[in-house]
Design a protein around this motif. Structure first.
Motif, mmCIF file in Angstrom:
data_model
loop_
_atom_site.group_PDB
_atom_site.id
_atom_site.type_symbol
_atom_site.label_atom_id
_atom_site.label_comp_id
_atom_site.label_asym_id
_atom_site.label_seq_id
_atom_site.Cartn_x
_atom_site.Cartn_y
_atom_site.Cartn_z
ATOM 1 N N VAL A 156 0.781 -1.144 -0.166
ATOM 2 C CA VAL A 156 0.066 -0.014 -0.197
ATOM 3 C C VAL A 156 0.893 1.373 -0.036
ATOM 4 O O VAL A 156 1.648 1.590 0.862
ATOM 5 N N LYS A 157 0.758 1.858 -1.125
ATOM 6 C CA LYS A 157 2.023 3.144 -1.131
ATOM 7 C C LYS A 157 1.362 4.424 -0.930
ATOM 8 O O LYS A 157 0.184 4.833 -1.071
ATOM 9 N N ASN A 158 2.271 5.050 -0.436
ATOM 10 C CA ASN A 158 1.941 6.602 -0.136
ATOM 11 C C ASN A 158 0.831 6.806 0.853
ATOM 12 O O ASN A 158 -0.048 7.824 0.575
ATOM 13 N N CYS A 159 0.839 5.970 2.100
ATOM 14 C CA CYS A 159 -0.128 6.432 3.047
ATOM 15 C C CYS A 159 0.210 7.730 3.858
ATOM 16 O O CYS A 159 1.597 7.611 4.221
ATOM 17 N N THR A 176 4.683 10.333 5.307
ATOM 18 C CA THR A 176 4.384 9.266 4.323
ATOM 19 C C THR A 176 4.815 8.031 4.515
ATOM 20 O O THR A 176 6.173 8.024 4.806
ATOM 21 N N ASP A 235 4.917 3.460 3.066
ATOM 22 C CA ASP A 235 4.339 2.796 2.384
ATOM 23 C C ASP A 235 4.178 1.573 3.384
ATOM 24 O O ASP A 235 5.035 1.235 4.265
ATOM 25 N N SER A 274 9.927 1.672 -1.250
ATOM 26 C CA SER A 274 9.971 2.027 -3.010
ATOM 27 C C SER A 274 11.082 0.828 -3.724
ATOM 28 O O SER A 274 11.008 0.685 -4.584
ATOM 29 N N SER A 325 8.941 -4.940 -4.319
ATOM 30 C CA SER A 325 7.668 -5.142 -5.309
ATOM 31 C C SER A 325 6.700 -5.949 -4.580
ATOM 32 O O SER A 325 6.850 -6.309 -3.415
ATOM 33 N N THR A 370 -0.674 -4.118 -5.691
ATOM 34 C CA THR A 370 -0.124 -2.650 -5.197
ATOM 35 C C THR A 370 -1.462 -1.928 -4.949
ATOM 36 O O THR A 370 -2.270 -1.948 -6.135
ATOM 37 N N ASP A 420 -2.379 2.170 -4.520
ATOM 38 C CA ASP A 420 -1.739 3.426 -4.064
ATOM 39 C C ASP A 420 -2.765 4.415 -3.448
ATOM 40 O O ASP A 420 -3.889 4.593 -3.990
ATOM 41 N N ASP A 425 -2.059 7.679 -2.472
ATOM 42 C CA ASP A 425 -1.618 8.886 -2.410
ATOM 43 C C ASP A 425 -2.444 10.074 -2.235
ATOM 44 O O ASP A 425 -3.761 10.039 -2.811
#
Ligand SMILES: [Zn+2]
Length: 483
Positions: free
Chosen positions: A330-333, A343, A345, A374, A377, A381, A383, A385
């Motif tokens: 889970v990216k950019n929380c 921020t 991940d 980052s 992988s 995924t 995102d 953001d």
């Protein structure tokens, strides 16, 4: 002069023919796999008794092709058997499920037997070569006590793969005795590895990892180990043909107590095959097919001695196993702590836990790492953001009535950030619930006692925008709500 040309041409044709036949064989076993797959077992957990019943009926059906002999019993007295196929000079020993919770190759062995039986009359030229050039010795499920409980260790709680020297387990003694008795030329040590192993930094899961184990601390390469290395190249090439980039090489640190390393030193060219993960394959059925392809092609390559052309570099060029893969990223929380926003991940993995409400094993997703991820992988995924992370809420009411649970408005709950409902009643019909709530919200039997720490937390979160409107919800590692 004329003679020389003819001879060269003849040699050329012989060569082309041979290469073609192996490549055709690969194409054939890949495209016809479903014909040979044993559908009686299609899940990683199964009763060893059920497995051996299938094996026995296959042996009976084989008209003497598969010869079974009992070679001992497990600590708890479950028979352990050796199944022999073929009469050739190359002796090939394979053992699977030395670790009880690693069943992928055991399933592939059923498929191999189906293939052999279908071609017991040598109607397939590959079978003719395999049966006449090699004697295959299979010990499927070396650890039936562990298999029964789907646990790594045997009933004495000993890791059999650390018992090659001390030999305190009956299962380890059996393997050692068979090795001494038959002195196999080749050994296939068949295991499973974590699904979070990746092929180097490529971002792909290591669906198959290979190792020609070292036989000393120097990691020297003698003729025995060299042949194992060459077979690893055969396997890498055969899998890469259909699944490019999913094969890795295991770390070859010498382990003086392990069977693979010792059997290599006892004169058997030993190949370790570790079955890992693949996309959308929780029961590893695609990886099972990779095992089938890898082993079948190895048998043919040994029968035709075609492995010997491969160079050691080809093995060392296989990317090493790496651990840079999550089941979910889970990216950019945006996280708030003590009035400070930052921020991160979230790296989320699942493990299997016994769910007392459903009375079965389920995947339970929890946070395994957080921060700047980052360089990692993942299988999936999401995102988020610009959105703020919040820990999912538990519905304030404990539900005791199944029809009430069914009638709950799932979308409304999710829009309020509710990710969990506690249901306390033994009458829980999973099938009936599946269409509605279960898909969206975690249902549990007991109230959770979870801290506010993100590390190790269940993957139940909702994400809000600046106006505190719920925009996304993740329940047990799945994106279940979005607006
Ligand atoms: Zn293992």
């Amino acid at each position: 002069m004329k003679k020389v040309i003819i001879l060269t041409l003849a040699l050329f044709f012989m060569r082309t023919n041979k290469t073609l036949s192996q490549s055709d064989f690969l194409e054939y076993i890949h495209s016809h796999y479903s014909k040979y797959k044993s559908v009686q077992i299609e899940q990683r957990r199964f009763e060893p008794k059920h497995y051996f019943e299938i094996m026995d009926s296959l042996s009976n059906e084989s008209g003497g092709l598969i010869r079974k002999s009992q070679v001992g019993t497990s600590f708890k007295g479950i028979p352990i058997s050796l199944y022999e196929v073929g009469n050739g000079k190359n002796k090939i020993l394979l053992w699977s499920q030395m670790h009880g919770d690693e069943s992928t190759a055991s399933q592939a062995i059923l498929d191999i037997f189906n293939f052999f039986i279908s071609h017991k009359d040598c109607s397939h030229s590959a079978c003719k070569s395999i049966f006449s050039e090699s004697t295959l010795l299979f010990i499927p499920i070396l650890n039936p006590d562990g298999t029964k409980k789907f646990e790594r260790r045997n009933f004495q709680e000993i890791d059999i793969n650390r018992d090659a020297i001390r030999l305190q387990t009956p299962e380890g003694k059996i393997l050692k005795t068979i090795q001494e008795e038959y002195k196999p030329d080749f050994g296939f040590n068949l295991h499973d590895q974590l699904t979070t192993y990746s092929v180097g930094k490529t971002g792909k899961p290591a669906s198959i990892s290979l190792l020609a184990p070292a036989y000393n601390f120097n990691k020297d390469i003698n003729d025995i180990r060299k042949r194992a290395i060459q077979i690893c190249v055969v396997i890498k090439n055969s899998i890469s043909k259909f699944y490019p980039g999913f094969v890795a090489r295991y770390d070859d640190e010498f382990e003086p107590r392990a069977f693979g390393d010792n059997i290599q030193s006892w004169g058997t060219s030993t190949i370790l095959i570790e079955s890992g993960g693949y996309f959308n394959d929780p029961e590893k059925q695609e990886v099972r097919k990779m095992n089938f392809i890898a082993l079948m092609n190895s048998f043919l390559s040994i029968a035709e001695n075609s492995y010997s052309k491969f160079k050691e570099e080809e093995y060392f060029n296989i990317p090493e196993n790496d651990r840079s893969l999550f089941h979910l990223l889970v990216k950019n929380c945006t996280v708030s702590k003590d009035g400070f926003n930052y921020t991160v991940d979230l790296g989320i993995n699942y493990s299997e836990r016994f769910d007392s409400l459903r009375n079965k094993y389920v995947e339970k997703y929890t946070v395994a790492d957080l921060g700047d991820l980052s360089t990692y992988s993942s299988y999936d995924t999401i995102d988020v953001d610009g959105l703020s992370l919040n820990i999912g809420k538990v519905h304030p009411e404990i539900i005791t009535n199944f029809s009430k649970l069914k009638k709950m408005d799932c979308n409304k709950l999710l829009a309020d950030g509710i990710t969990t409902v506690i249901f306390q009643n033994d009458k829980f019909d999973e099938k009936e619930l599946k269409s509605t709530l279960n898909q969206m919200i975690s249902t549990i039997k007991e109230p959770m006692r979870e801290s506010q720490h993100l590390m190790g937390h269940s993957a139940n979160f909702y994400f809000t925008d600046k106006n505190e409107i719920v925009k996304k919800v993740i329940s047990n590692g799945r994106l279940v709500f979005e607006r």
